[in-house]
Design a protein around this motif. Structure first.
Motif, PDB file in Angstrom:
ATOM      1  N   ASP A 366       6.006  10.449   8.972  1.00  0.00           N
ATOM      2  CA  ASP A 366       5.651   9.582   7.855  1.00  0.00           C
ATOM      3  C   ASP A 366       5.469  10.460   6.626  1.00  0.00           C
ATOM      4  O   ASP A 366       5.393  11.676   6.712  1.00  0.00           O
ATOM      5  CB  ASP A 366       4.432   8.703   8.142  1.00  0.00           C
ATOM      6  CG  ASP A 366       3.219   9.494   8.549  1.00  0.00           C
ATOM      7  OD1 ASP A 366       3.344  10.713   8.716  1.00  0.00           O
ATOM      8  OD2 ASP A 366       2.157   8.888   8.694  1.00  0.00           O
ATOM      9  N   LYS A 367       5.473   9.818   5.494  1.00  0.00           N
ATOM     10  CA  LYS A 367       5.471  10.586   4.259  1.00  0.00           C
ATOM     11  C   LYS A 367       4.064  10.934   3.814  1.00  0.00           C
ATOM     12  O   LYS A 367       3.702  12.097   3.691  1.00  0.00           O
ATOM     13  CB  LYS A 367       6.179   9.782   3.152  1.00  0.00           C
ATOM     14  CG  LYS A 367       6.055  10.414   1.776  1.00  0.00           C
ATOM     15  CD  LYS A 367       6.737   9.579   0.718  1.00  0.00           C
ATOM     16  CE  LYS A 367       6.022   8.284   0.408  1.00  0.00           C
ATOM     17  NZ  LYS A 367       4.802   8.459  -0.386  1.00  0.00           N
ATOM     18  N   THR A 368       3.276   9.856   3.567  1.00  0.00           N
ATOM     19  CA  THR A 368       2.009  10.055   2.887  1.00  0.00           C
ATOM     20  C   THR A 368       1.037  10.839   3.753  1.00  0.00           C
ATOM     21  O   THR A 368       0.713  10.435   4.858  1.00  0.00           O
ATOM     22  CB  THR A 368       1.396   8.697   2.515  1.00  0.00           C
ATOM     23  OG1 THR A 368       2.432   7.920   1.946  1.00  0.00           O
ATOM     24  CG2 THR A 368       0.273   8.854   1.540  1.00  0.00           C
ATOM     25  N   LEU A 533       6.576   8.476  -7.671  1.00  0.00           N
ATOM     26  CA  LEU A 533       5.202   7.967  -7.735  1.00  0.00           C
ATOM     27  C   LEU A 533       5.013   6.814  -6.757  1.00  0.00           C
ATOM     28  O   LEU A 533       5.902   5.971  -6.601  1.00  0.00           O
ATOM     29  CB  LEU A 533       4.884   7.468  -9.155  1.00  0.00           C
ATOM     30  CG  LEU A 533       5.052   8.506 -10.261  1.00  0.00           C
ATOM     31  CD1 LEU A 533       4.793   7.869 -11.619  1.00  0.00           C
ATOM     32  CD2 LEU A 533       4.095   9.669 -10.032  1.00  0.00           C
ATOM     33  N   ARG A 534       3.878   6.789  -6.106  1.00  0.00           N
ATOM     34  CA  ARG A 534       3.526   5.633  -5.282  1.00  0.00           C
ATOM     35  C   ARG A 534       3.134   4.541  -6.264  1.00  0.00           C
ATOM     36  O   ARG A 534       2.208   4.687  -7.060  1.00  0.00           O
ATOM     37  CB  ARG A 534       2.356   5.989  -4.378  1.00  0.00           C
ATOM     38  CG  ARG A 534       1.586   4.775  -3.907  1.00  0.00           C
ATOM     39  CD  ARG A 534       0.496   5.180  -2.985  1.00  0.00           C
ATOM     40  NE  ARG A 534       1.093   5.598  -1.755  1.00  0.00           N
ATOM     41  CZ  ARG A 534       0.734   5.133  -0.558  1.00  0.00           C
ATOM     42  NH1 ARG A 534      -0.249   4.295  -0.432  1.00  0.00           N
ATOM     43  NH2 ARG A 534       1.345   5.535   0.515  1.00  0.00           N
ATOM     44  N   THR A 535       3.865   3.435  -6.253  1.00  0.00           N
ATOM     45  CA  THR A 535       3.687   2.415  -7.274  1.00  0.00           C
ATOM     46  C   THR A 535       3.066   1.163  -6.689  1.00  0.00           C
ATOM     47  O   THR A 535       3.605   0.574  -5.748  1.00  0.00           O
ATOM     48  CB  THR A 535       5.053   2.098  -7.911  1.00  0.00           C
ATOM     49  OG1 THR A 535       5.628   3.320  -8.339  1.00  0.00           O
ATOM     50  CG2 THR A 535       4.906   1.164  -9.085  1.00  0.00           C
ATOM     51  N   GLY A 594       5.985   3.744   4.563  1.00  0.00           N
ATOM     52  CA  GLY A 594       5.687   2.384   4.140  1.00  0.00           C
ATOM     53  C   GLY A 594       5.943   2.231   2.647  1.00  0.00           C
ATOM     54  O   GLY A 594       5.932   1.137   2.101  1.00  0.00           O
ATOM     55  N   ASP A 595       6.168   3.350   1.991  1.00  0.00           N
ATOM     56  CA  ASP A 595       6.346   3.341   0.548  1.00  0.00           C
ATOM     57  C   ASP A 595       7.744   2.826   0.180  1.00  0.00           C
ATOM     58  O   ASP A 595       8.593   2.627   1.036  1.00  0.00           O
ATOM     59  CB  ASP A 595       6.126   4.756   0.009  1.00  0.00           C
ATOM     60  CG  ASP A 595       5.260   4.730  -1.240  1.00  0.00           C
ATOM     61  OD1 ASP A 595       5.315   3.710  -1.950  1.00  0.00           O
ATOM     62  OD2 ASP A 595       4.556   5.713  -1.495  1.00  0.00           O
ATOM     63  N   SER A 596       7.954   2.638  -1.117  1.00  0.00           N
ATOM     64  CA  SER A 596       9.214   2.034  -1.565  1.00  0.00           C
ATOM     65  C   SER A 596      10.374   3.020  -1.455  1.00  0.00           C
ATOM     66  O   SER A 596      10.189   4.230  -1.385  1.00  0.00           O
ATOM     67  CB  SER A 596       9.079   1.595  -3.009  1.00  0.00           C
ATOM     68  OG  SER A 596       9.017   2.727  -3.833  1.00  0.00           O
TER      69      SER A 596
HETATM   70  N1  LIG Z   1      -5.291   0.633  -0.020  1.00  0.00           N
HETATM   71  C1  LIG Z   1      -4.216  -0.063  -0.345  1.00  0.00           C
HETATM   72  N2  LIG Z   1      -4.356  -1.259  -0.907  1.00  0.00           N
HETATM   73  C2  LIG Z   1      -3.278  -1.973  -1.226  1.00  0.00           C
HETATM   74  N3  LIG Z   1      -2.027  -1.591  -1.069  1.00  0.00           N
HETATM   75  C3  LIG Z   1      -1.811  -0.393  -0.527  1.00  0.00           C
HETATM   76  C4  LIG Z   1      -2.900   0.426  -0.135  1.00  0.00           C
HETATM   77  N4  LIG Z   1      -2.390   1.546   0.377  1.00  0.00           N
HETATM   78  C5  LIG Z   1      -1.068   1.430   0.321  1.00  0.00           C
HETATM   79  N5  LIG Z   1      -0.697   0.261  -0.226  1.00  0.00           N
HETATM   80  C6  LIG Z   1       0.662  -0.234  -0.436  1.00  0.00           C
HETATM   81  O1  LIG Z   1       1.321  -0.403   0.795  1.00  0.00           O
HETATM   82  C7  LIG Z   1       2.468   0.416   0.847  1.00  0.00           C
HETATM   83  C8  LIG Z   1       2.654   0.940   2.238  1.00  0.00           C
HETATM   84  O2  LIG Z   1       1.593   1.740   2.622  1.00  0.00           O
HETATM   85  P1  LIG Z   1       1.557   2.361   4.059  1.00  0.00           P
HETATM   86  O3  LIG Z   1       0.190   2.877   4.296  1.00  0.00           O
HETATM   87  O4  LIG Z   1       2.170   1.439   5.025  1.00  0.00           O
HETATM   88  O5  LIG Z   1       2.556   3.557   3.977  1.00  0.00           O
HETATM   89  P2  LIG Z   1       2.425   4.857   3.148  1.00  0.00           P
HETATM   90  O6  LIG Z   1       1.041   5.354   3.261  1.00  0.00           O
HETATM   91  O7  LIG Z   1       2.974   4.635   1.801  1.00  0.00           O
HETATM   92  O8  LIG Z   1       3.452   5.783   3.785  1.00  0.00           O
HETATM   93  P3  LIG Z   1       3.506   6.556   5.140  1.00  0.00           P
HETATM   94  O9  LIG Z   1       3.922   5.532   6.116  1.00  0.00           O
HETATM   95  O10 LIG Z   1       4.550   7.538   4.819  1.00  0.00           O
HETATM   96  O11 LIG Z   1       2.175   7.175   5.399  1.00  0.00           O
HETATM   97  C9  LIG Z   1       2.236   1.495  -0.165  1.00  0.00           C
HETATM   98  O12 LIG Z   1       3.443   1.984  -0.677  1.00  0.00           O
HETATM   99  C10 LIG Z   1       1.476   0.763  -1.230  1.00  0.00           C
HETATM  100  O13 LIG Z   1       2.345   0.052  -2.071  1.00  0.00           O
END
Ligand SMILES: Nc1ncnc2c1ncn2[C@@H]1O[C@H](COP(=O)(O)OP(=O)(O)OP(=O)(O)O)[C@@H](O)[C@H]1O
Ligand SMILES: [Ca+2]
Length: 939
Positions: A366-368, A533-535, A594-596
């Motif tokens: 995963d990325k983040t 950027l995480r948007t 999970g990001d874009s």
């Molecule tokens: N605390 C939050 N509240 C609301 N939306 C969020 C929150 N955290 C993340 N998101 C949104 O949900 C999306 C998916 O997050 P998710 O945690 O599934 O994956 P990630 O952390 O981006 O990536 P990875 O899977 O690589 O860890 C993010 O890109 C963001 O848009």
């Protein structure tokens, strides 16, 4: 093997499962407390439901009374008994004892004493190693300490679960592991997975309500079955949903699990494939050696040699030639390797994973937090009303703080307010920083830049739809001081914009949002995301007054869009190099996030994941959703990024890869990732951000959450495998040489070149410290250039075989040469002759060990001092040899006499040929393959 006693439950046979369930029927604290009310339980345990135990002396007292909250397998047998046990456990040793007794009876007191001494030494060396292997495996069990949230004296802290005592109050949330048996005192949507205790797969819904004993009057002894104790949380079970609090009612062996564990103590842990292979190899070799020794013995006796001598030689030869130490050395090597990995921040939870690591050819990460630092900073803001299009994005880094105030238009304010109120991060006075989800923290931190106060104290939260990776947004429902209800939502911009029908303009008016304007928003969001950027998008909604709609995912619609925030989460500095080295070793790195899509692509480029063609290399969750498993399998080879993926997608991805025959490592941290972690060949969980559920399901925990640690682990895994091959070469060549030597001399009617005692000493060298120290040879970083090992590959490859035969040949020829030379000088066998032969063999063997430190590299390249363990082991062995030659007491035992310095010099020169020959082999090998692209693919 794992740190976790629960894994034992998983390997139980059904018969054992019955045993464990019976164990739970006996009266226990959980049975007693499940019928008490919360107040009764608290009173009985002398504690306060809210504040926990408050007297420090009481805590100390209880700690003394109940001990540490850890379930340890109790060592039943005293060490000396185990030691004596090893004498009678091994048939070969029994034979040796037999031969000592026969010698004694026949009046050969000298022989009897010598053999006895040799037996003691052989057994001691074996015992010490076995003990060491047990100790290092025990150390593995302590690698992942369990933590819990403890409340004492009204203060909450995160602490090791081992300190808990009955009466302590603990708090737990989704993904946590229950740290002791507890009486639940607070439960919010709580369900707990008790499958590791009861075998029941459905999570059990838990509440604070006590169980009525009366309903169980018909059951013998009025026993409430374990599964019905719904107000009890059992140690080691996992919270699947909700959160709660509870009072500890039992710890360690008094818990339900402790009882099961006591019953299971005797269940043997399953062996790793490598260990099984070694056992088999050991057995095969034993058979061959036995056959050979039998023939030697027979020929010897037919030739009219003393049958007692032949018997002694045969038995010693059997002891020496059979690598009975092999499986133990393999275990110690694996265990020490795992401890070394732990120091490098990768904790292996199951021993077989070490072997699998060297075969991994795909890593899904995963990325983040893993590829990136997970430290987010909001640095861009965009709102539709005040900034109208993508060319006007506000860059916070370019605006001075004083100037920022000029940029606070109403829509910016609204965006920040949504982010502020729809937020679960809290400020910790103790740690002087925000705690919680990094995305949430970043939003609170940016408020300070605008000199805005946290507005959460001004509202009352009346509902929450928590963030989940599947849902990809979070929403809260709040009431302000004037009684007005509002819903605030933040999340993935695709989701939020799709659910929005209006937007807030600069005058704080709600304006209709048409599809053209939605496109403008998407345009800006994509611009932000493509900068890596995480948007996130922010929106709000005022429910019609008096509305009684349930506050759930379905009720979120018709939102008013406020704005976008772009957060920077830079890649970890070490990741780029790690990705590069992995691809050198033909390991395919796939990012699953999970990001874009745009954010993912940007970050992927920064860390060197190649995107030859974005059409095929990037796959988004919604496209994945519409694919069959076969379709996915057929295209997955070209995919390097999965964006907007959910935990369920991870499962599909692992399946598709495995279908192609890939060996997959997969990272994850959440409760929902557990199935994919289990399915992957190596499930990797995050030590810092990961939940207990994910850790439980994984084979490896990264204590620093850093992707490059996976590389380290793979490297170590491959290194361990090489080391095992190296000491195998050493042991087997010694074995073959010793056997052949006696066989040849018997066949040619020569006297025996080595006596029984000398053979036993050689066995100690071969099975003992020198071999062991080859197992801790530091990893050669070049192993990463070798492609992953196929799982079906044998450990005793042709190359290993050739290597060991070459060495054995040199030892045999050299030793026989010395033997014949010494013997023919005076025509009779004297003590000097055997001393020369014996010392010659031992020197040969030490040079052989040196050659075995690396399979393809010159020792001078590897570094003479790179493995000091080895130098000590060889030093000790040589010292031992000198004792055997020069100390009168040992001279008697080994039937040796002092050699001159010239003799030693001669023997050293002669025996170094085995080392020189191997250096030549290595040189030739490297010369041959230096231009070959598959240079490293052959050991
Ligand atoms: N605390 C939050 N509240 C609301 N939306 C969020 C929150 N955290 C993340 N998101 C949104 O949900 C999306 C998916 O997050 P998710 O945690 O599934 O994956 P990630 O952390 O981006 O990536 P990875 O899977 O690589 O860890 C993010 O890109 C963001 O848009
Ligand atoms: Ca042996």
């Amino acid at each position: 093997m794992s740190d976790n006693p629960f894994d034992l439950v998983a390997v139980q046979t059904p018969k054992n499962a019955n045993v464990s369930l019976n164990a739970l029927d006996i009266p226990s604290p959980s049975l007693e407390y499940c019928t008490m009310t919360v107040e009764e339980a608290a009173t009985s345990l002398g504690t306060n439901v809210k504040n926990g135990l408050s007297s420090a002396s009481e805590v100390t007292h209880r700690q003394q009374e109940y001990g540490v909250n850890e379930i340890a397998s109790e060592d039943e047998e005293p060490l000396w008994r185990k030691f004596l046990g090893t004498f009678v456990g091994d048939p070969l040793i029994l034979l040796l004892i037999g031969s000592a007794v026969i010698s004694f009876v026949m009046g050969n007191i000298d022989d009897a004493v010598s053999i006895t001494l040799a037996i003691v030494i052989v057994v001691t060396v074996g015992f010490v190693q076995e003990h060491r292997s047990e100790k290092s495996i025990e150390a593995l069990n302590r690698l992942v300490p369990d933590e819990c949230h403890l409340v004492r004296g009204g203060q909450e802290s995160k602490i090791l679960a081992s300190v808990l005592v009955p009466g302590d109050v603990v708090r737990f949330g989704v993904g946590d592991r229950i740290p002791a048996d507890i009486r639940i005192t607070e439960a919010v949507g709580l369900s707990i997975d008790e499958s590791n205790l009861t075998g029941e797969n459905e999570p059990v819904h838990k509440s604070t309500k006590e169980v009525s004993k009366d309903s169980y009057n018909d059951v013998p002894g009025s026993l409430v079955p374990l599964a019905d104790r719904t107000c009890i949380g059992f140690m080691g079970t996992l919270v699947r949903e909700g959160h709660g609090r509870g009072i500890v009612i039992a710890t360690a062996k008094h818990t339900a699990f402790g009882k099961v564990f006591e019953m299971m103590n005797s269940i043997e842990k399953p062996k790793t494939p490598l260990q099984t292979a070694m056992d088999k190899l050991g057995k095969d070799l034993s058979l061959v050696s036995f056959g050979l020794i039998g023939v030697i013995c027979l020929i010897g006796i037919l030739q009219g040699r003393s049958w007692l001598e032949m018997f002694q030689i045969s038995v010693s030869l059997a002891v020496a030639a059979i690598p009975e130490g092999l499986p133990i050395i393999v275990t110690v090597t694996l265990a020490l390797g795992v401890l070394r990995m732990a120091k490098r921040r990768a904790i292996i939870r199951r021993l077989p994973s070490v072997e699998t690591l060297g075969s991994v050819n795909v890593i899904c990460s995963d990325k983040t937090g893993t590829l990136t630092t997970n430290h987010m900073t909001v640095n861009k803001i965009w709102c539709l009303g005040s900034m109208s299009n993508k060319s006007n994005i506000l860059n916070l880094e370019k605006v001075t703080r004083a100037n920022l105030k000029n940029h606070i238009s109403e829509d910016v304010k609204a965006t920040l307010r949504v982010g502020n109120i729809c937020n679960n991060s809290t400020f910790s006075q103790e740690h002087v920083k925000f705690l919680g989800n990094p995305t949430d923290i970043a939003i609170l931190e940016v408020l300070r830049k605008f000199d805005l106060e946290d507005q959460r104290p001004t509202v009352t939260r009346i509902g929450e739809i928590p963030f989940s990776s599947k849902r990809k947004f979070m929403a809260v429902k709040v009431k302000d001081s004037r009684g007005k209800t509002m819903i605030y939502v933040k999340g993935a911009y695709e989701r939020i914009v799709e659910m929005s029908s209006h937007f807030i303009n600069t005058e704080n008016k709600v304006v209709k949002l048409d599809s053209a304007l939605k496109d403008v928003i998407f345009d800006s969001a994509n611009t932000l995301a493509s900068e890596g950027l995480r948007t996130l998008a922010f929106a709000q909604f005022e429910p019609p007054s008096g509305s009684t709609d349930a506050f759930d995912e379905k009720s979120i619609d018709g939102l008013t869009f406020a704005g976008l925030l772009g957060m920077n989460d830079p890649p970890r500095p070490s990741v780029r190099a790690a990705v590069e080295r992995l691809s050198e070793g033909s390991v395919h790195v796939i990012m699953i996030t999970g990001d874009s899509e745009s954010t993912a692509v940007n970050i992927a480029r920064q860390i060197g994941i190649s995107i030859p063609n974005p059409e095929t290399a990037v796959l988004t969750g919604d496209r994945l959703e519409h694919m069959s498993e076969d379709q996915l399998t057929s295209i997955i080879d070209h995919v390097n990024i999965f964006a907007r993926a959910t935990p369920e997608h991870k499962l599909n991805i692992v399946r598709a890869l495995q279908k192609r025959g890939d060996i997959v490592a997969m990272t994850g941290d959440g409760v929902n990732d557990a199935p994919a972690l289990k399915l992957a060949d190596i499930g990797v969980s995050m030590g810092k951000m990961g939940t207990d559920v994910a850790k439980e399901a994984s084979d490896m925990v990264l204590t620093d959450d850093d992707f490059s640690t996976i590389l380290t682990a793979i490297e170590e895994g491959k290194g361990i495998f090489n080391n095992i091959q190296n000491f195998l070469t050493f042991q087997l060549s010694t074995s073959v040489a010793a056997l052949s030597l006696v066989a040849i001399s018997t066949a040619f009617k020569l006297p025996n070149p080595l006596n029984a005692m000398q053979i036993l000493w050689i066995n100690i060298l071969m099975d003992g410290p020198p071999a062991q120290s080859l197992g801790v040879e530091p990893v050669d970083h070049e192993v990463m250039k070798k492609p992953p090992r196929k799982r079906s590959d044998k450990i005793l490859t042709n190359d290993v075989f050739k290597r060991l035969l070459q060495s054995a040949l040199f030892i045999i020829v050299g030793t026989i040469y010395v033997f014949i030379k010494e013997m023919t000088e005076d025509g009779v066998i004297t003590a000097r002759d055997t001393t020369m032969t014996f010392t010659c063999f031992v020197f040969f063997d030490m040079f052989n060990a040196l050659a075995c430190r690396h399979s393809t590299k010159s020792i001078f390249e590897v570094g003479i001092f790179a493995n000091n363990m080895f130098n000590y082991a060889v030093g000790f062995s040589l010292l031992g040899q000198l004792c055997a030659i020069y100390v009168p007491f040992f001279q008697k035992i080994f039937k040796t006499e002092s050699l001159s310095l010239g003799d030693l010099a001669f023997l050293l020169t002669l025996s170094s040929t085995v080392f020189i020959a191997d250096e030549v082999r290595k040189w030739y090998y490297r010369k041959q393959r230096v231009n070959d692209p598959y240079y490293y693919s052959v050991v």
